[in-house]
Design an enzyme around this catalytic site. Structure first.
Site, PDB file in Angstrom:
ATOM      1  N   THR A   1      13.291 -13.342   1.378  1.00  0.00           N
ATOM      2  CA  THR A   1      12.299 -13.775   0.375  1.00  0.00           C
ATOM      3  C   THR A   1      12.897 -14.851  -0.519  1.00  0.00           C
ATOM      4  O   THR A   1      14.058 -14.742  -0.934  1.00  0.00           O
ATOM      5  CB  THR A   1      11.855 -12.571  -0.492  1.00  0.00           C
ATOM      6  OG1 THR A   1      11.469 -11.522   0.378  1.00  0.00           O
ATOM      7  CG2 THR A   1      10.707 -12.948  -1.403  1.00  0.00           C
TER       8      THR A   1
ATOM      9  N   LYS B   1       1.789 -20.387   0.932  1.00  0.00           N
ATOM     10  CA  LYS B   1       3.154 -20.267   0.388  1.00  0.00           C
ATOM     11  C   LYS B   1       3.095 -20.193  -1.140  1.00  0.00           C
ATOM     12  O   LYS B   1       2.465 -21.016  -1.792  1.00  0.00           O
ATOM     13  CB  LYS B   1       4.013 -21.449   0.840  1.00  0.00           C
ATOM     14  CG  LYS B   1       5.448 -21.313   0.379  1.00  0.00           C
ATOM     15  CD  LYS B   1       6.403 -22.171   1.171  1.00  0.00           C
ATOM     16  CE  LYS B   1       7.832 -22.020   0.684  1.00  0.00           C
ATOM     17  NZ  LYS B   1       8.364 -20.659   0.799  1.00  0.00           N
TER      18      LYS B   1
ATOM     19  N   ASP C   1       0.805  -1.237   0.000  1.00  0.00           N
ATOM     20  CA  ASP C   1       0.000   0.000   0.000  1.00  0.00           C
ATOM     21  C   ASP C   1       0.832   1.278   0.000  1.00  0.00           C
ATOM     22  O   ASP C   1       0.274   2.363  -0.208  1.00  0.00           O
ATOM     23  CB  ASP C   1      -0.906   0.029   1.246  1.00  0.00           C
ATOM     24  CG  ASP C   1      -1.853  -1.151   1.253  1.00  0.00           C
ATOM     25  OD1 ASP C   1      -2.143  -1.659   0.153  1.00  0.00           O
ATOM     26  OD2 ASP C   1      -2.271  -1.570   2.354  1.00  0.00           O
TER      27      ASP C   1
ATOM     28  N   PHE D   1      16.734 -18.466   7.617  1.00  0.00           N
ATOM     29  CA  PHE D   1      17.631 -17.806   8.563  1.00  0.00           C
ATOM     30  C   PHE D   1      17.666 -18.486   9.930  1.00  0.00           C
ATOM     31  O   PHE D   1      18.385 -18.043  10.813  1.00  0.00           O
ATOM     32  CB  PHE D   1      17.236 -16.325   8.728  1.00  0.00           C
ATOM     33  CG  PHE D   1      17.808 -15.464   7.642  1.00  0.00           C
ATOM     34  CD1 PHE D   1      19.124 -15.037   7.700  1.00  0.00           C
ATOM     35  CD2 PHE D   1      17.048 -15.098   6.547  1.00  0.00           C
ATOM     36  CE1 PHE D   1      19.675 -14.256   6.691  1.00  0.00           C
ATOM     37  CE2 PHE D   1      17.578 -14.325   5.533  1.00  0.00           C
ATOM     38  CZ  PHE D   1      18.898 -13.905   5.611  1.00  0.00           C
TER      39      PHE D   1
ATOM     40  N   HIS E   1       4.566 -27.038   3.952  1.00  0.00           N
ATOM     41  CA  HIS E   1       4.363 -25.635   4.332  1.00  0.00           C
ATOM     42  C   HIS E   1       2.878 -25.295   4.287  1.00  0.00           C
ATOM     43  O   HIS E   1       2.098 -25.985   3.642  1.00  0.00           O
ATOM     44  CB  HIS E   1       5.109 -24.696   3.376  1.00  0.00           C
ATOM     45  CG  HIS E   1       6.562 -24.587   3.680  1.00  0.00           C
ATOM     46  ND1 HIS E   1       7.497 -25.437   3.155  1.00  0.00           N
ATOM     47  CD2 HIS E   1       7.246 -23.716   4.474  1.00  0.00           C
ATOM     48  CE1 HIS E   1       8.691 -25.111   3.608  1.00  0.00           C
ATOM     49  NE2 HIS E   1       8.573 -24.073   4.413  1.00  0.00           N
TER      50      HIS E   1
HETATM   51  N1  NAD Z   1      14.531 -16.963   4.639  1.00  0.00           N
HETATM   52  C1  NAD Z   1      13.730 -17.300   5.649  1.00  0.00           C
HETATM   53  O1  NAD Z   1      14.179 -17.642   6.763  1.00  0.00           O
HETATM   54  C2  NAD Z   1      12.238 -17.265   5.437  1.00  0.00           C
HETATM   55  C3  NAD Z   1      11.369 -17.641   6.459  1.00  0.00           C
HETATM   56  C4  NAD Z   1       9.997 -17.502   6.238  1.00  0.00           C
HETATM   57  C5  NAD Z   1       9.527 -17.002   5.040  1.00  0.00           C
HETATM   58  N2  NAD Z   1      10.411 -16.680   4.061  1.00  0.00           N
HETATM   59  C6  NAD Z   1       9.985 -16.080   2.795  1.00  0.00           C
HETATM   60  O2  NAD Z   1       9.762 -14.686   3.046  1.00  0.00           O
HETATM   61  C7  NAD Z   1       8.742 -14.199   2.160  1.00  0.00           C
HETATM   62  C8  NAD Z   1       7.656 -13.518   2.990  1.00  0.00           C
HETATM   63  O3  NAD Z   1       7.034 -14.466   3.834  1.00  0.00           O
HETATM   64  P1  NAD Z   1       5.742 -14.091   4.705  1.00  0.00           P
HETATM   65  O4  NAD Z   1       5.352 -15.363   5.357  1.00  0.00           O
HETATM   66  O5  NAD Z   1       5.982 -12.868   5.523  1.00  0.00           O
HETATM   67  O6  NAD Z   1       4.705 -13.736   3.530  1.00  0.00           O
HETATM   68  P2  NAD Z   1       3.413 -12.797   3.627  1.00  0.00           P
HETATM   69  O7  NAD Z   1       2.604 -13.095   2.396  1.00  0.00           O
HETATM   70  O8  NAD Z   1       2.759 -12.924   4.951  1.00  0.00           O
HETATM   71  O9  NAD Z   1       4.020 -11.319   3.526  1.00  0.00           O
HETATM   72  C9  NAD Z   1       4.495 -10.737   2.344  1.00  0.00           C
HETATM   73  C10 NAD Z   1       4.150  -9.249   2.403  1.00  0.00           C
HETATM   74  O10 NAD Z   1       4.770  -8.577   1.314  1.00  0.00           O
HETATM   75  C11 NAD Z   1       3.884  -7.550   0.940  1.00  0.00           C
HETATM   76  N3  NAD Z   1       4.218  -6.960  -0.362  1.00  0.00           N
HETATM   77  C12 NAD Z   1       3.623  -7.142  -1.576  1.00  0.00           C
HETATM   78  N4  NAD Z   1       4.244  -6.392  -2.506  1.00  0.00           N
HETATM   79  C13 NAD Z   1       5.241  -5.718  -1.861  1.00  0.00           C
HETATM   80  C14 NAD Z   1       6.233  -4.792  -2.268  1.00  0.00           C
HETATM   81  N5  NAD Z   1       6.336  -4.388  -3.566  1.00  0.00           N
HETATM   82  N6  NAD Z   1       7.100  -4.310  -1.351  1.00  0.00           N
HETATM   83  C15 NAD Z   1       7.033  -4.695  -0.061  1.00  0.00           C
HETATM   84  N7  NAD Z   1       6.100  -5.570   0.399  1.00  0.00           N
HETATM   85  C16 NAD Z   1       5.217  -6.080  -0.500  1.00  0.00           C
HETATM   86  C17 NAD Z   1       2.503  -8.214   0.982  1.00  0.00           C
HETATM   87  O11 NAD Z   1       1.467  -7.250   1.002  1.00  0.00           O
HETATM   88  C18 NAD Z   1       2.634  -8.988   2.286  1.00  0.00           C
HETATM   89  O12 NAD Z   1       2.213  -8.202   3.404  1.00  0.00           O
HETATM   90  C19 NAD Z   1       8.296 -15.416   1.351  1.00  0.00           C
HETATM   91  O13 NAD Z   1       9.025 -15.453   0.143  1.00  0.00           O
HETATM   92  C20 NAD Z   1       8.690 -16.600   2.217  1.00  0.00           C
HETATM   93  O14 NAD Z   1       8.917 -17.779   1.459  1.00  0.00           O
HETATM   94  C21 NAD Z   1      11.748 -16.796   4.242  1.00  0.00           C
END
Ligand code: NAD
Length: 252
Positions: free
Chosen positions: A76, A139, A33, A103, A135
């Site tokens: 991500t 996801k 947003d 992480f 998951h």
């Molecule tokens: N590396 C790790 O340890 C780890 C752990 C958990 C999740 N993840 C990854 O992290 C990512 C996010 O996971 P999540 O569970 O929070 O997902 P989520 O869907 O709850 O959150 C993602 C958020 O990004 C927002 N978004 C959309 N477009 C955007 C933009 N242009 N800029 C910024 N934000 C924007 C969405 O509105 C949403 O609120 C996923 O890819 C997931 O696979 C990685």
């Protein structure tokens, strides 16, 4: 430390809480947003940015951070084809970047032992191996980035496997295994509210060896991401989360 949060979903919100518990300050929060607030001026108010958004938006957000010269931690998954280009930019321009498919400290221990186990299993070719990941149903990517890292750890260390293939299997059904002998099957399941479970299974006619990591909640991922932000803030270069940990056996 002043932190910019890029992505304020499930992970972004937990990272905010853990960062504040560790006495850091959140100076910018970007979600879909208010993307227009993602400017160099706003980013430069932070010492480091933490990116947990979506596979489709991560690269744009990372590019904004690099353009602004702000170190960035990226959790991500699902965009990693672009990593070589990011690596080149970090090296050419002295920028700071750390990424990880997972992480959590526990998963990074798991990654390390997974490689050691694959090396051992070279001597026991009557075992076949596969990876299973479960998951939550929201996801977006499949297989999980974590499962890909596990599969790469096996392929790099077990001579019998050359590449991975993925099957997304509905809950309650058995996966179909069409993998050839040199392919490593990653079987993905999507089940409501599971934060992340990964199992490596070595199976033979006489027994099975199962090596499993179960995340009980998302706090471990978030804590690791904040630790990565603390670790990278005064560094330059391209890093993966594995660079943060030293699992050398020292017999203590
Ligand atoms: N590396 C790790 O340890 C780890 C752990 C958990 C999740 N993840 C990854 O992290 C990512 C996010 O996971 P999540 O569970 O929070 O997902 P989520 O869907 O709850 O959150 C993602 C958020 O990004 C927002 N978004 C959309 N477009 C955007 C933009 N242009 N800029 C910024 N934000 C924007 C969405 O509105 C949403 O609120 C996923 O890819 C997931 O696979 C990685």
């Amino acid at each position: 430390m002043k932190i910019a949060l890029l992505g304020y979903g499930k992970m972004g919100k937990i990272i905010e809480k853990i960062a504040m518990d560790r006495k850091h300050e959140i100076v910018l929060k970007i979600d879909q947003d208010n993307i227009s607030d993602l400017t160099a001026d706003n980013l430069q108010k932070a010492d480091v940015a933490i990116e947990f958004s979506t596979p489709h938006t991560a690269l744009t957000n990372i590019t904004e951070c690099l353009n602004a010269g702000v170190p960035v931690v990226v959790g991500t998954t699902g965009w990693h084809d672009s990593l070589p280009a990011i690596k080149q930019r970090c090296e050419n321009e002295g920028l700071a970047f750390i990424y990880g498919t997972n992480f959590s400290v526990g998963v990074n221990i798991f990654f390390h032992v997974n490689k050691m186990l694959a090396k051992i299993m070279n001597g026991y070719s009557y075992y076949d191996v596969q990876v299973e990941e479960i998951h939550h149903t929201q996801k977006l990517d499949s297989p999980s980035g974590t499962a890909i890292t596990i599969a790469e750890g096996i392929i790099d260390n077990l001579d019998a496997k050359k590449q991975w293939i993925n099957v997304l299997t509905a809950e309650g059904l058995e996966g179909t295994d069409n993998a050839t002998a040199d392919e490593l099957l990653i079987e993905s399941y999507r089940i409501d509210s599971v934060p992340g479970t990964h199992t490596v299974i070595y199976d033979s006619e006489v027994d099975s060896i199962e090596f499993k990591h179960t995340a009980h909640n998302r706090n471990g991922f978030a804590l690791g991401a904040v630790m990565a932000a603390e670790w990278i803030q005064n560094k330059k270069g391209f890093y993966s989360v594995e660079d943060m940990f030293d699992f050398t056996l020292n017999n203590k």
